[in-house]
Design an enzyme around this catalytic site. Structure first.
Site, PDB file in Angstrom:
ATOM      1  N   PHE B 223      43.950  46.139  29.703  1.00 26.17           N
ATOM      2  CA  PHE B 223      45.038  46.261  30.675  1.00 26.17           C
ATOM      3  C   PHE B 223      44.546  45.715  32.011  1.00 26.17           C
ATOM      4  O   PHE B 223      43.547  46.170  32.550  1.00 26.17           O
ATOM      5  CB  PHE B 223      45.473  47.720  30.864  1.00 26.17           C
ATOM      6  CG  PHE B 223      46.683  47.852  31.763  1.00 26.17           C
ATOM      7  CD1 PHE B 223      47.971  47.844  31.244  1.00 26.17           C
ATOM      8  CD2 PHE B 223      46.542  47.928  33.150  1.00 26.17           C
ATOM      9  CE1 PHE B 223      49.087  47.933  32.069  1.00 26.17           C
ATOM     10  CE2 PHE B 223      47.658  48.012  33.988  1.00 26.17           C
ATOM     11  CZ  PHE B 223      48.927  48.023  33.442  1.00 26.17           C
ATOM     12  N   ASP B 331      36.777  43.959  35.329  1.00 24.53           N
ATOM     13  CA  ASP B 331      37.895  44.643  35.983  1.00 24.53           C
ATOM     14  C   ASP B 331      37.522  46.113  36.159  1.00 24.53           C
ATOM     15  O   ASP B 331      37.586  46.908  35.227  1.00 24.53           O
ATOM     16  CB  ASP B 331      39.145  44.474  35.108  1.00 24.53           C
ATOM     17  CG  ASP B 331      40.364  45.194  35.680  1.00 24.53           C
ATOM     18  OD1 ASP B 331      40.206  46.032  36.596  1.00 24.53           O
ATOM     19  OD2 ASP B 331      41.482  44.923  35.201  1.00 24.53           O
ATOM     20  N   LYS B 362      42.680  50.992  43.245  1.00 22.16           N
ATOM     21  CA  LYS B 362      42.794  52.439  42.969  1.00 22.16           C
ATOM     22  C   LYS B 362      41.976  53.316  43.921  1.00 22.16           C
ATOM     23  O   LYS B 362      42.284  53.401  45.089  1.00 22.16           O
ATOM     24  CB  LYS B 362      42.379  52.698  41.514  1.00 22.16           C
ATOM     25  CG  LYS B 362      43.352  52.042  40.513  1.00 22.16           C
ATOM     26  CD  LYS B 362      43.769  53.003  39.446  1.00 22.16           C
ATOM     27  CE  LYS B 362      44.515  52.333  38.318  1.00 22.16           C
ATOM     28  NZ  LYS B 362      45.570  53.142  37.770  1.00 22.16           N
ATOM     29  N   THR B 387      50.035  35.684  53.330  1.00 21.36           N
ATOM     30  CA  THR B 387      50.302  36.145  54.693  1.00 21.36           C
ATOM     31  C   THR B 387      49.256  37.157  55.156  1.00 21.36           C
ATOM     32  O   THR B 387      48.578  36.950  56.164  1.00 21.36           O
ATOM     33  CB  THR B 387      51.694  36.809  54.787  1.00 21.36           C
ATOM     34  OG1 THR B 387      52.670  35.876  54.336  1.00 21.36           O
ATOM     35  CG2 THR B 387      52.005  37.207  56.233  1.00 21.36           C
TER      36      THR B 387
HETATM   37  C1  PLP Z   1      41.791  48.248  34.571  1.00 17.95           C
HETATM   38  C2  PLP Z   1      43.029  48.033  35.370  1.00 17.95           C
HETATM   39  N1  PLP Z   1      43.264  46.826  35.901  1.00 17.95           N
HETATM   40  C3  PLP Z   1      44.367  46.571  36.625  1.00 17.95           C
HETATM   41  C4  PLP Z   1      45.303  47.541  36.851  1.00 17.95           C
HETATM   42  C5  PLP Z   1      46.518  47.214  37.638  1.00 17.95           C
HETATM   43  O1  PLP Z   1      46.490  47.843  38.882  1.00 17.95           O
HETATM   44  P1  PLP Z   1      47.835  48.008  39.730  1.00 17.95           P
HETATM   45  O2  PLP Z   1      48.686  48.980  39.004  1.00 17.95           O
HETATM   46  O3  PLP Z   1      47.345  48.518  41.049  1.00 17.95           O
HETATM   47  O4  PLP Z   1      48.443  46.684  39.830  1.00 17.95           O
HETATM   48  C6  PLP Z   1      45.103  48.827  36.310  1.00 17.95           C
HETATM   49  C7  PLP Z   1      46.099  49.870  36.513  1.00 17.95           C
HETATM   50  O5  PLP Z   1      46.173  50.851  35.856  1.00 17.95           O
HETATM   51  C8  PLP Z   1      43.942  49.072  35.552  1.00 17.95           C
HETATM   52  O6  PLP Z   1      43.722  50.269  35.009  1.00 17.95           O
HETATM   53  C1  PLP Z   2      59.997  32.820  52.059  1.00 18.32           C
HETATM   54  C2  PLP Z   2      58.688  33.382  51.661  1.00 18.32           C
HETATM   55  N1  PLP Z   2      58.572  33.991  50.484  1.00 18.32           N
HETATM   56  C3  PLP Z   2      57.411  34.520  50.071  1.00 18.32           C
HETATM   57  C4  PLP Z   2      56.286  34.447  50.850  1.00 18.32           C
HETATM   58  C5  PLP Z   2      55.009  35.032  50.348  1.00 18.32           C
HETATM   59  O1  PLP Z   2      54.654  36.171  51.052  1.00 18.32           O
HETATM   60  P1  PLP Z   2      53.171  36.725  51.000  1.00 18.32           P
HETATM   61  O2  PLP Z   2      52.320  35.759  51.730  1.00 18.32           O
HETATM   62  O3  PLP Z   2      53.250  38.057  51.672  1.00 18.32           O
HETATM   63  O4  PLP Z   2      52.782  36.840  49.570  1.00 18.32           O
HETATM   64  C6  PLP Z   2      56.358  33.812  52.097  1.00 18.32           C
HETATM   65  C7  PLP Z   2      55.157  33.715  52.934  1.00 18.32           C
HETATM   66  O5  PLP Z   2      55.045  32.950  53.829  1.00 18.32           O
HETATM   67  C8  PLP Z   2      57.584  33.265  52.521  1.00 18.32           C
HETATM   68  O6  PLP Z   2      57.706  32.642  53.697  1.00 18.32           O
END
Ligand code: PLP
Ligand code: PLP
Lengths: 470, 509
Positions: B223, B331, B362, B387
């Site tokens: 996962f 991970d 986490k 951003t």
């Molecule tokens: C091993 C591992 N990787 C990635 C994730 C994804 O994290 P998030 O839910 O913050 O996107 C999880 C979430 O449970 C995880 O257990």
């Molecule tokens: C119209 C639009 N969508 C999505 C994004 C992506 O945002 P973020 O950088 O927070 O992932 C941007 C960032 O500049 C944006 O201008």
């Protein structure tokens, strides 16, 4: 309300102390930071304690008028006292210290916090799902669109069949269906893998990353000034809509959603007409696909409406509207209950947003409403646009294709080349103005919502001084 | 933190002084009493669970969940929590129940609810500043950002990993690591050649060669998150993946070990050899050469059912990735930050070469990935970019979390409490054969899990535990996992053990 009410000690004008920008202290800081993380995009090392309102300070004692505002993400000026109060509240402390897995264990105050977001929702939207960034917001919206699209075919509350359950584990159809999001040339929607597939701004944003085979349509390219080329631009709208119609009919992969920015921002501040957006809305209805409006950059007041697409009188309202940046909290608004999956754990992750940021969004919304900041931004924008128009006839080489009339402070223009633009932005920093570029040869104004006529005057004066020296 | 527990082993017996005054027999050796960090942090932590509603979720929770559901997806809500009244290891809910929490916000609460040290951080001027002046970090970092990183996230870095890139969640930590892998491998492929005009043009149409045809290999039951790149690597359950377009990425088998490990040494080794051989086979025969940019693996497959593998397996995996010039991403989103009895779970393996990237989120509250080779930072700026590029307010929290863990030696303490829990569960489960089996996580801190005889019985177990005041989580198809925070002490363990045994008795009938 004037920014003076928030910021009694806001500087009267920029101060530039170092000979170069970045100054020596910033340069040293950039080098040190570069040892452990990527510091090459750093403009300067900021001193946020000393930044006030529309002015950002740096470690060399420079103080810039900021019309870039953290890539259009600072809503109410640096060290806004109302937000400081929110940040010190018990609610905020709790939200920071005991961050919940919001999908599993919402708090007793979650409904109220969410209401803070919904109070500022675009017309016609009454539901929300929260994320963490613009890219995240868009991808969560894509997930909603794909589930909706398949749910419509399958029956929204119906279970999955054996073949779906099996094939999905090897990433193949029918469990992992081929479905597409249609986006537009020069669009920017983020930089994770699906948002990156929808982004069409520049190769550097996309190169070397796997991408989905999704279609792109053309975004209108208008001739300016608009009032002189009405007929040509109307034809351009029709041409682009015909392309969308064609893709929705014939693309090899079913299109579950059409994703569009009200103004293509990173792609160069490209505008399209109300009629174009209305035509697009009709096409999404005709083809049974969702209309997703990306208000990550345009949202939260800067265009003189709380949400830019409200300029277009769309009917019915778009299916999904994504937000981030100035709202400090990210996610998407929607209204159709069928866009909320019937089964648990489908739109899900550990945190499902961040109450700390949502509380801030609520406070931002309240301040905007209380101080009528959308209306103020509209007025300040009109004032600024007319001043820039005058400057552009004085310096036609440096202020070309001025755009953003009646779009609040969401204004941009082009220079003759990328080099000319880069030089202009660099020189402007030495005059004490922090401004950002977009696309190949444009600059964009993205001040906060407490940017006022007096700040416009300084901005215009600095630009005028600089261009006179060219 | 010099307090010693008032309870403890008495001549090889464990006296659990809690709800049901239950005595556990234990064959283990006597050990020194644990000092209780929880008591010092939380002098007014409840001494035991309080259940006032006739069921959980109680009427208030049910009502509030329904209301919330009109505007916010609350289908997965267990109950409505009252974080203002939660304390230490106890989570309160809207009905006034106080549950001992060994799920801890899906393994993401590090130091207990309302931890005073974190409250102090949250109240500090730097935090207020970070909240109200959130920077576009990569363009306008603050003066103290370098210091915050080096005293916190970087001070905690796994051995040999001096660089970090920050993100916002586990999914986006993994995806930014994938991006680093793709950019690195394609640059390597290109060698000294410039990016071609064809590459630049084709990527704008989402087509190769500009859009990479390289892949990430993950393991069955892995996962890694739920955005589109991370979800393509996720192989846990259909419900996580259904209806989402996915990249055609390969997966390899993950060892399915038999328990108890000491009775299945040979079989388990053969199983690991089988998986390794199949992995080599996939790399050399099933995927075109040089197409795998990276392999991502969890030290313990958590959502997928708490599946473990041995150090031998992971060292061999490391060797295979080096041999084929594939990057290894570990991970540690769920395993990281102390719960396994090491700060990073992969430190259990003593790898000969560190992994290429280690992702986190986490319990650290901040997310991102560590890396060692500076080449994993793209040669051109603005390629790994967005951003916010992270969140200084979370980096501040991560610093405090790290400092508290170090100051109070919480990793060692977690290792000790974990052993205590494991030994007691082992003794207890021998009485409930046919109901619980495959106890796992020995010497792995509190990162412990077991299987029930069926998914239905597992679900019933969880729900009965909750009604007795224990908030516990499941994973995989029939497993239960323990994910308490790092201030879960022996006294909490005793209460938990007592409730577990009560429920097992009920299930046995
Ligand atoms: C091993 C591992 N990787 C990635 C994730 C994804 O994290 P998030 O839910 O913050 O996107 C999880 C979430 O449970 C995880 O257990
Ligand atoms: C119209 C639009 N969508 C999505 C994004 C992506 O945002 P973020 O950088 O927070 O992932 C941007 C960032 O500049 C944006 O201008």
């Amino acid at each position: 309300m004037s920014s003076g009410n928030y910021f009694t000690n806001e500087p009267k004008e920029p101060v530039v102390k170092s000979e170069t920008v970045p100054g020596p202290q910033s340069s040293a800081g950039i080098k040190a930071l570069g040892q452990v993380t990527d510091s090459r995009p750093v403009y300067f090392i900021a001193d946020y304690e000393k930044s006030v309102g529309n002015y950002i300070a740096d470690v060399d004692g420079n103080v810039y008028l900021d019309v870039y505002a953290q890539i259009a993400s600072n809503p109410l000026g640096y060290n806004n006292p109302a937000l400081i109060e929110t940040a010190k509240s018990d609610k905020m402390i709790r939200a920071i210290v005991d961050r919940p897995a919001l999908g599993n264990f919402p708090g007793a105050d979650t409904a109220e916090i969410i209401q803070g977001l919904l109070d500022m929702a675009p017309k016609g939207q009454d539901k929300v799902w929260s994320g963490l960034s613009g890219a995240d917001a868009n991808e969560l919206a894509f997930k909603a669109a794909f589930m909706w699209y398949q749910g419509k075919k399958r029956g929204f509350t119906k279970g999955f069949n054996e073949e779906e359950l099996k094939s999905v584990m090897s990433n193949s159809a029918p469990g992992s269906p081929e479905l597409a999001i249609l986006s537009f040339e020069r669009a920017f929607h983020g930089r994770l893998f699906a948002s990156g597939s929808a982004t069409r701004s520049k190769p550097i944003h996309k190169l070397d990353l796997p991408a989905f085979k999704w279609p792109k349509a053309e975004f209108p390219s208008y001739k300016y000034p608009l009032d002189k080329y009405e007929a040509e631009n109307k034809k351009e709208d029709e041409r682009c809509l015909a392309i969308v119609d064609d893709i929705l009919k014939s693309w090899s992969i079913p299109v579950a959603g059409v994703l569009i920015e009200p103004i293509q921002s990173e792609g160069g501040d490209n505008h399209a007409s109300k009629e174009f957006f209305q035509g697009l809305r009709d096409l999404t209805l005709k083809h049974g696909t969702l209309m997703i409006v990306d208000e990550v950059q345009t949202g939260v007041g800067a265009t003189g409406k709380m949400w830019c697409h409200e300029h277009f009188d769309l009917s019915p309202a778009p299916d999904i509207v994504t937000f981030s940046k100035k709202f400090q909290s990210a996610g998407y608004f929607f209204h159709d209950p069928e866009i909320m999956p019937a089964q648990a754990y489908r739109q899900f992750n550990t945190w499902c947003g961040d109450p700390a940021r949502m509380i801030l969004a609520g406070a931002i919304g309240k301040e905007i409403a209380k101080n009528n900041l959308v209306q103020r931004t509209k007025e300040v924008g009109q004032y600024m646009y007319s001043k820039l128009e005058a400057l552009s006839s004085k310096y036609p080489k440096y202020i070309k294709n001025l755009r953003g009339k009646d779009r609040g402070t969401f204004i941009a223009w082009s220079l003759e080349s990328g080099e000319a633009r880069d030089k202009f932005l660099k020189d402007l920093k030495t005059k004490g103005v922090n401004m950002g570029g977009c696309a190949e040869s444009s600059v964009r104004l993205r001040p906060t919502l407490v940017f006022e006529e007096k700040h416009v005057d300084i901005l215009i004066q600095k630009i005028d001084q600089l261009l006179a020296s060219y | 933190m010099g307090m010693s527990s008032k309870r403890g082993y008495i001549q090889g017996k464990v006296i659990a002084n809690c709800v049901g005054k239950r005595v556990f027999l234990n064959g283990g050796v006597a050990r020194r009493p644990y000092s209780s960090v929880a008591e010092e942090y939380f002098p007014d932590e409840p001494s035991k669970p309080v259940v006032t509603s006739s069921q959980i979720p109680g009427p208030s929770s049910i009502k509030l969940t329904k209301e919330l559901g009109r505007s916010f997806d609350s289908n997965a809500s267990y109950f409505i929590s009252d974080y203002f009244n939660s304390k230490g290891n106890y989570i309160s809910d809207a009905d006034g129940n106080k549950l001992l929490d060994v799920y801890a916000q899906i393994a993401s609460i590090p130091l207990g609810y309302n931890n005073p040290a974190l409250i102090e951080t949250a109240r500090s001027d730097v935090m207020v500043n970070a909240l109200v002046n959130r920077p576009a970090l990569a363009c306008f970092p603050s003066i103290d950002y370098g210091k915050i990183l080096s005293e916190g996230i970087l001070a905690a870095a796994p051995k040999g990993m001096g660089h970090v890139w920050t993100a916002l969640s586990g999914s986006c930590a993994n995806e930014t690591a994938f991006k680093a892998a793709f950019i690195y491998q394609n640059a390597k492929r290109r060698g000294s050649l410039d990016v071609s005009a064809e590459e630049l043009a084709s990527c704008m149409d989402n087509k190769p060669p500009g859009s990479s045809d390289m892949v990430i290999l993950s393991f069955d039951k892995g996962f890694h998150g739920r955005l589109f790149g991370s979800l393509s690597a996720t192989r846990s359950k259909p419900i996580h993946k259904l209806d989402m377009p996915a990249f055609p990425w390969p997966r390899a088998p993950f060892p399915q070990l038999k328990y108890p490990l000491k009775d299945h040494v040979k079989e388990n080794h053969e199983e690991e050899e089988r998986c390794l051989a199949e992995l080599e086979n996939i790399i050399t025969k099933k995927v075109a050469p040089n197409k795998i940019a990276a392999i991502i693996v969890e030290p313990v497959q958590s959502e997928g059912g708490d599946n473990h593998a041995s150090s031998f397996f992971f060292q061999s995996l490391r060797d295979i990735t080096l041999k084929h010039e594939i990057l290894l991403i570990v991970d540690e989103v769920q395993t990281g930050v102390g719960a396994s009895g090491k700060f990073w779970a992969h430190e259990h393996w003593n790898l000969s070469t560190p992994p290429d990237m280690v992702t986190f989120s986490k319990k650290f509250q901040a997310a991102g990935f560590y890396f060692s080779d500076p080449k994993l930072q793209p040669k051109e700026p603005y390629r790994q970019f967005n951003t916010w590029c992270g969140d200084p307010s979370k980096a501040l929290l991560a610093r405090s979390i790290y400092q508290e863990i170090t100051k109070n030696d919480l990793v060692t303490k977690t290792a000790e409490v974990g052993s205590y829990i494991y030994e007691n569960l082992e003794a207890m489960f021998s009485k409930y054969e046919g109901h619980v089996q495959n106890l796992r996580g020995k010497n792995y801190g509190t990162f412990i899990a077991w299987d029930h005889s069926s998914p239905a019985e597992r679900d019933q177990f969880i729900s009965l535990c909750r009604s007795k005041g224990l908030n516990i989580g499941g994973c995989g198809s029939a497993a239960v996992r323990l994910r308490p925070c790092l201030v879960f002490g022996k006294k909490h363990a005793d209460i938990m053990l007592s409730i577990i045994e009560d429920v097992l008795k009920t299930l046995r009938g």
